[in-house]
Design a protein around this motif. Structure first.
Motif, mmCIF file in Angstrom:
data_model
loop_
_atom_site.group_PDB
_atom_site.id
_atom_site.type_symbol
_atom_site.label_atom_id
_atom_site.label_comp_id
_atom_site.label_asym_id
_atom_site.label_seq_id
_atom_site.Cartn_x
_atom_site.Cartn_y
_atom_site.Cartn_z
ATOM 1 N N ARG A 240 0.784 -1.233 0.000
ATOM 2 C CA ARG A 240 0.000 0.000 0.000
ATOM 3 C C ARG A 240 0.820 1.291 0.000
ATOM 4 N N VAL A 241 2.136 1.253 0.000
ATOM 5 C CA VAL A 241 2.941 2.478 0.084
ATOM 6 C C VAL A 241 3.717 2.649 -1.221
ATOM 7 N N TYR A 242 3.485 3.795 -1.895
ATOM 8 C CA TYR A 242 4.046 4.021 -3.228
ATOM 9 C C TYR A 242 4.643 5.422 -3.332
ATOM 10 N N GLY A 243 5.629 5.554 -4.213
ATOM 11 C CA GLY A 243 6.277 6.830 -4.439
ATOM 12 C C GLY A 243 6.183 7.254 -5.884
ATOM 13 N N LEU B 82 -7.099 4.103 -9.124
ATOM 14 C CA LEU B 82 -6.561 3.025 -8.293
ATOM 15 C C LEU B 82 -7.003 3.165 -6.841
ATOM 16 N N ARG B 83 -7.052 4.393 -6.349
ATOM 17 C CA ARG B 83 -7.451 4.596 -4.954
ATOM 18 C C ARG B 83 -8.945 4.334 -4.733
ATOM 19 N N GLY C 48 -6.643 2.377 1.450
ATOM 20 C CA GLY C 48 -5.482 2.389 2.325
ATOM 21 C C GLY C 48 -4.161 2.719 1.681
ATOM 22 N N VAL C 49 -4.186 3.237 0.446
ATOM 23 C CA VAL C 49 -2.936 3.591 -0.232
ATOM 24 C C VAL C 49 -2.311 4.823 0.425
ATOM 25 N N GLU C 50 -0.998 4.768 0.658
ATOM 26 C CA GLU C 50 -0.227 5.929 1.140
ATOM 27 C C GLU C 50 0.708 6.351 0.027
#
Length: 224
Positions: A51-54, A68-69, A74-76
């Protein structure tokens, strides 16, 4: 190996390195860097639970992550590239963490925009540890004063620091310098280490490692 296989291999390597250094693997967050890749490339990773992307660019992130969200909760999302002041509104709307706070104009714009939107993003100051003229980031000898300005003048809560060591140089002195600046300013988060050096970064205190090509594969920068 599939992209999910590579994700799991990176997570295993992070955990193993953390334990070797006497650290709790739970202290380290893997930020999967999806810049330049289309939205569908992230779907298998999201389906696997990551869930954590840059992302490097505000407009690319907005176009990619809106749908996508809606599909995956819960995407950060971390902004790890330079922020232009005219993109501040969109950045605050889109991201949860901005890792590239690097000058007073951006600090002021973020403070104003977060108040306007009623949001509190996590903010990291980017330090140009190699003093490279072509690279974003506050210079190391100016970092303490800039952190104080962010806190005292703009009322920003700075969570930590980020750096990108110069290509071709040994990364460890840069990671150690970032950790030293963080310690004397009471900052806990250190975003440092990428695909080629994240295990060294973990040894030197990283709390976030930004891994792109080791998971996503090589990027084709010829595409628009």
């Amino acid at each position: 190996m599939t992209v999910v296989d590579r994700l799991n291999a990176a997570k295993d390597a992070i955990s193993s390195r953390a334990r070797d250094c006497g650290r709790d693997p739970a202290e380290i967050t893997l930020v999967c860097v999806t810049k330049t890749f289309p939205a569908e490339a992230a779907v298998p990773l999201l389906e696997a639970g990551h869930r954590v992307y840059g992302e490097n660019k505000v407009q690319e992130a907005r176009a990619k992550w809106g749908e996508l969200r809606q599909r995956f909760s819960g995407v950060e999302l971390h902004l790890i590239g330079p922020l232009q002041s005219n993109k501040t509104r969109e950045a605050v709307e889109t991201f949860d963490v901005i890792e590239s706070v690097d000058r007073p104009k951006i600090a002021e714009a973020l403070a104003e925009e977060m108040r306007r939107q009623g949001k509190r993003l996590r903010l990291l100051v980017q330090v140009n540890t190699g003093a490279e003229p072509q690279k974003a980031g506050v210079l190391p000898h100016e970092a303490d004063a800039f952190i104080a300005e962010c806190r005292e003048k703009h009322g920003l809560e700075i969570a930590g620091l980020m750096c990108v060591p110069p290509v071709g140089e040994q990364a460890s002195p840069h990671f150690a310098l970032l950790a030293e600046i963080a310690a004397r300013n009471g900052l806990k988060e250190l975003s440092m280490g990428m695909s080629s050096d994240y295990e060294l970064a973990i040894q030197l205190g990283a709390t976030h490692v930004r891994i792109g090509s080791a998971i996503m594969g090589e990027r084709d920068y010829s595409k628009p």
